[in-house]
Design a protein around this motif. Structure first.
Motif: not given
Length: 276
Positions: A260-273
């Motif tokens: 699901e998209y929001t789960e994948r987006y959370d991973e982007v946020i974690k990588r950015a942090k």
């Protein structure tokens, strides 16, 4: 009498509704309410969103978090709500014109992202509220305000469009079988953890479409749908010629291992942090 758990999701103080007596949209709303009640989702965890048109009045009648937005843009608003609060159960209701004409671009990209929203296309083959203009699902040869000599544009198959665009749950039912509508809606709502679910519910507009096409009474339309409905299991063994003019109903796609998209987006946020 309506069940108490269904009545609990209804804003009865806004009744009577604006739909024409006998409109199929009332059947769809009741099916949605029964599905949500059966799943026992708290109303504060439900968001019902809509655009413009007859279908768009539905959020006003449902006692949950509701959002009435711009014509064709409801999926864009619903996407923003889901991104802000992924725990919400979002049911986005659209008409066939609202969802596949002016909202067509938002529709295909919501499918492509596989975001956890249940999109319900209430397909009555016409722009009902705004004057009876032909829509992308008006059958070839049918009459409409903008097609007084019969529509000539090829029609969209909403389910095939959703599958091609990337939705991970796709199904169709008609308002002539409310039990199947409810069954499919429950599965589609539960699918949100896996991504985007599209449910096409074939309805009717006996006032705008029916009067021009010899189906001016609600029962004329219910009988029309019953006579032409074919379950997918049966349709799989029929020829193209045999399927001409038929409405195939059932589940067409259910991918449960999709991300699901929001789960994948959370991973982007974690990588950015992690890089900050």
């Amino acid at each position: 009498m309506p069940r108490d758990d269904v009545k609990n999701l209804l804003r009865s103080n806004f009744m009577p509704h604006i739909w024409c007596p006998g409109c199929g949209h009332g059947i769809i709303m009741h099916s949605i309410l029964r599905a949500l009640a059966d799943l026992q989702i708290p109303k504060e965890k439900i968001c019902i969103s809509s655009g413009i048109g007859c279908s768009s009045r539905m959020p006003g009648y449902i006692d949950a978090c509701t959002l009435h937005t711009a014509h064709g843009r409801s999926l864009a608003f619903a996407t923003g709500v889901k991104m802000a609060n992924p725990d919400l159960t979002i049911v986005n209701v659209m008409g066939d014109g609202d969802g596949t004409a002016i909202g067509g671009n938002h529709f295909i990209h919501a499918c492509r992202r596989n975001i956890g929203i249940t999109a319900v296309v209430m397909n009555n083959n016409i722009y009902g509220m705004t004057g009876g203009q032909a829509s992308p699902t008006t059958p070839e040869g049918a009459f409409a305000a903008t097609a007084p000599y019969g529509a000539i544009d090829p029609t969209f198959d909403v389910c095939k469009l959703a599958i091609g665009a990337g939705a991970t749950y796709v199904a169709r039912a008609t308002v002539a079988n409310p039990a199947l509508c409810e069954q499919i809606l429950k599965k589609a709502i539960e699918h949100q953890k896996h991504g985007f679910a599209l449910v096409e519910l074939v309805s009717y507009c006996h006032t705008q479409f029916g009067r021009k096409n010899k189906r001016s009474r609600p029962m004329d339309n219910i009988n029309f749908l019953k006579e032409r409905t074919v379950m997918k299991a049966q349709a799989d063994n029929m020829t193209e010629e045999e399927l001409q003019g038929k409405i195939v109903v059932g589940e067409f796609l259910n991918i449960e291992n999709a991300r699901e998209y929001t789960e994948r987006y959370d991973e982007v946020i974690k990588r950015a942090k992690a890089k900050a």
